[in-house]
Motif scaffolding. Structure first.
Motif, mmCIF file in Angstrom:
data_model
loop_
_atom_site.group_PDB
_atom_site.id
_atom_site.type_symbol
_atom_site.label_atom_id
_atom_site.label_comp_id
_atom_site.label_asym_id
_atom_site.label_seq_id
_atom_site.Cartn_x
_atom_site.Cartn_y
_atom_site.Cartn_z
ATOM 1 N N SER A 12 0.835 -1.201 0.000
ATOM 2 C CA SER A 12 0.000 0.000 0.000
ATOM 3 C C SER A 12 0.870 1.251 0.000
ATOM 4 C CB SER A 12 -0.942 -0.010 1.207
ATOM 5 O OG SER A 12 -0.233 -0.228 2.412
ATOM 6 N N ASN A 13 0.309 2.317 -0.507
ATOM 7 C CA ASN A 13 1.033 3.577 -0.708
ATOM 8 C C ASN A 13 0.394 4.675 0.155
ATOM 9 O OD1 ASN A 13 2.612 5.636 -1.861
ATOM 10 N ND2 ASN A 13 1.176 5.958 -3.536
ATOM 11 N N PRO A 14 1.160 5.420 0.952
ATOM 12 C CA PRO A 14 2.617 5.488 1.007
ATOM 13 C C PRO A 14 3.230 4.724 2.181
ATOM 14 C CG PRO A 14 1.728 7.416 2.075
ATOM 15 C CD PRO A 14 0.545 6.570 1.660
ATOM 16 N N TYR A 15 2.453 3.932 2.904
ATOM 17 C CA TYR A 15 2.995 3.181 4.038
ATOM 18 C C TYR A 15 2.259 1.846 4.126
ATOM 19 C CZ TYR A 15 -1.222 4.912 6.399
ATOM 20 O OH TYR A 15 -2.524 5.208 6.731
ATOM 21 N N PRO A 16 2.871 0.861 4.765
ATOM 22 C CA PRO A 16 2.160 -0.416 4.975
ATOM 23 C C PRO A 16 0.910 -0.178 5.808
ATOM 24 C CG PRO A 16 4.513 -0.701 5.340
ATOM 25 C CD PRO A 16 4.281 0.785 5.239
ATOM 26 N N SER A 24 2.018 14.192 2.291
ATOM 27 C CA SER A 24 2.533 14.330 3.658
ATOM 28 C C SER A 24 2.638 12.987 4.365
ATOM 29 C CB SER A 24 1.653 15.283 4.472
ATOM 30 O OG SER A 24 1.597 16.564 3.875
ATOM 31 N N GLY A 25 3.049 11.969 3.614
ATOM 32 C CA GLY A 25 3.245 10.649 4.209
ATOM 33 C C GLY A 25 1.973 9.873 4.461
ATOM 34 N N GLY A 26 0.895 10.282 3.812
ATOM 35 C CA GLY A 26 -0.383 9.596 4.001
ATOM 36 C C GLY A 26 -1.284 10.349 4.950
ATOM 37 N N ILE A 27 -1.483 11.633 4.664
ATOM 38 C CA ILE A 27 -2.238 12.489 5.585
ATOM 39 C C ILE A 27 -3.673 12.020 5.792
ATOM 40 C CG2 ILE A 27 -2.935 14.085 3.750
ATOM 41 C CD1 ILE A 27 -2.546 16.360 5.810
ATOM 42 N N PHE A 28 -4.247 11.381 4.765
ATOM 43 C CA PHE A 28 -5.620 10.890 4.895
ATOM 44 C C PHE A 28 -5.704 9.374 4.928
ATOM 45 C CE2 PHE A 28 -6.257 15.071 2.733
ATOM 46 C CZ PHE A 28 -6.808 15.716 3.819
ATOM 47 N N GLY A 29 -4.579 8.697 4.832
ATOM 48 C CA GLY A 29 -4.589 7.246 4.847
ATOM 49 C C GLY A 29 -3.674 6.680 3.789
ATOM 50 N N ALA A 30 -4.064 5.555 3.211
ATOM 51 C CA ALA A 30 -3.228 4.861 2.234
ATOM 52 C C ALA A 30 -4.080 4.401 1.056
ATOM 53 C CB ALA A 30 -2.529 3.668 2.887
ATOM 54 N N LEU A 31 -3.386 4.023 -0.014
ATOM 55 C CA LEU A 31 -4.030 3.492 -1.209
ATOM 56 C C LEU A 31 -3.533 2.075 -1.465
ATOM 57 C CD1 LEU A 31 -3.541 6.505 -3.684
ATOM 58 C CD2 LEU A 31 -5.521 6.054 -2.203
ATOM 59 N N ALA A 32 -4.428 1.233 -1.978
ATOM 60 C CA ALA A 32 -4.038 -0.123 -2.375
ATOM 61 C C ALA A 32 -5.005 -0.594 -3.446
ATOM 62 C CB ALA A 32 -4.046 -1.081 -1.189
ATOM 63 N N ALA A 68 -7.820 13.469 -6.578
ATOM 64 C CA ALA A 68 -8.356 13.163 -5.246
ATOM 65 C C ALA A 68 -7.610 11.995 -4.619
ATOM 66 C CB ALA A 68 -9.849 12.861 -5.345
ATOM 67 N N LEU A 69 -7.336 10.966 -5.414
ATOM 68 C CA LEU A 69 -6.594 9.820 -4.876
ATOM 69 C C LEU A 69 -5.168 10.220 -4.518
ATOM 70 C CD1 LEU A 69 -7.736 6.899 -7.210
ATOM 71 C CD2 LEU A 69 -8.417 7.323 -4.852
ATOM 72 N N SER A 70 -4.557 11.040 -5.350
ATOM 73 C CA SER A 70 -3.181 11.472 -5.070
ATOM 74 C C SER A 70 -3.093 12.233 -3.758
ATOM 75 C CB SER A 70 -2.675 12.342 -6.224
ATOM 76 O OG SER A 70 -1.383 12.843 -5.961
ATOM 77 N N SER A 71 -4.106 13.034 -3.449
ATOM 78 C CA SER A 71 -4.067 13.836 -2.223
ATOM 79 C C SER A 71 -4.055 12.971 -0.972
ATOM 80 C CB SER A 71 -5.254 14.796 -2.181
ATOM 81 O OG SER A 71 -6.470 14.102 -1.962
ATOM 82 N N VAL A 72 -4.556 11.736 -1.079
ATOM 83 C CA VAL A 72 -4.580 10.835 0.085
ATOM 84 C C VAL A 72 -3.167 10.558 0.579
ATOM 85 C CG1 VAL A 72 -5.233 8.527 0.886
ATOM 86 C CG2 VAL A 72 -6.720 9.763 -0.707
ATOM 87 N N THR A 73 -2.223 10.457 -0.341
ATOM 88 C CA THR A 73 -0.869 10.026 0.007
ATOM 89 C C THR A 73 0.057 11.175 0.390
ATOM 90 O OG1 THR A 73 -0.037 10.180 -2.285
ATOM 91 C CG2 THR A 73 -1.132 8.135 -1.638
#
Length: 226
Positions: free
Chosen positions: A17-21, A186-194, A179-184
């Motif tokens: 998952s991006n940007p952190y496990p 600042s190191g995942g300010i709103f969470g992660a993507l997978a 919108a999806l890019s903004s999730v990641t």
């Protein structure tokens, strides 16, 4: 997919998952997990790109989440009154386009929200907390509207969130990607993507022998007295 172990807990997390496990605390346990489906109404679906494929992906995820003991929650959005409805906002309650377009059999709960954000004027937060859920997997229609708005509200309330990139349909590919890019940021300010494949792979892993404790219930280590 890689699984990480915590002694006595059988913890698992998504390494890809991006940007952190995901999740940040390293633990995926069914009774802490909810698949949240937003915007699954004709008013949103008919405006979304790739809606049919996204709906099929959501249905596969629902089966997998339920199999590990998680819950599947649909948010049904509505404008407070017909007079407040305009293009881009939810339909008025009971009006055409308001009812869910997906079969309700895939949902454990349906909650009604009074706006684009799934937490606005809805019992969503209370129901999740009362069930001990703090890990949310966000899916649905309108990546840059219902999905993004609900995600940010969930993050503000302390939920650990992940958006499944191929289980959300945007109104427009460009704004949806933003919108999806903004999730990641600042190191995942709103969470992660997978992707759904990554999550399905994780959920197919045999369940842990013992459920991991919630972070706020982990006992303090014994204090050694000299």
């Amino acid at each position: 997919m890689t699984t990480d172990g915590i002694p006595g807990a059988g913890a698992r997390r998504l390494q890809g998952s991006n940007p952190y496990p995901w999740p940040y605390d390293g633990v995926v346990v069914g009774n802490r997990l909810a698949l949240v489906v937003v915007g699954a109404q004709p008013a949103w679906v008919q405006r979304s790109v790739g809606a049919d494929l996204v709906l099929a992906t959501i249905e596969r995820l629902a089966v997998a989440v339920r199999r590990v003991g998680g819950s599947v929650v649909a948010v049904r959005h509505a404008a407070a009154t017909a007079a407040q409805h305009r293009i881009g906002l939810p339909p008025a309650r009971e009006s055409p386009g308001w009812e869910l377009c997906a079969t309700t059999a895939i949902f454990d709960q349906v909650v009604d929200a009074a706006g684009i954000n799934g937490f606005t004027g809805s019992p969503l937060d209370g129901r999740l907390r009362s069930a001990g859920v703090d890990h949310l997997v966000l899916t649905g229609f309108g990546a840059e509207a219902p999905v993004d708005s609900t995600l940010r509200a969930a993050n503000d309330r302390g939920y650990e969130c992940m958006v499944v990139t191929d289980a959300v349909a945007p109104f427009d590919p460009v704004t949806g990607a933003a919108a999806l890019s903004s999730v990641t940021m600042s190191g995942g300010i709103f969470g992660a993507l997978a992707t759904s494949a990554e999550l399905l792979d994780l959920l197919a892993t045999p369940p842990a022998e013992a459920a991991a404790p919630r972070p706020d219930s982990i006992p303090n280590p014994p204090v050694e007295v000299p």
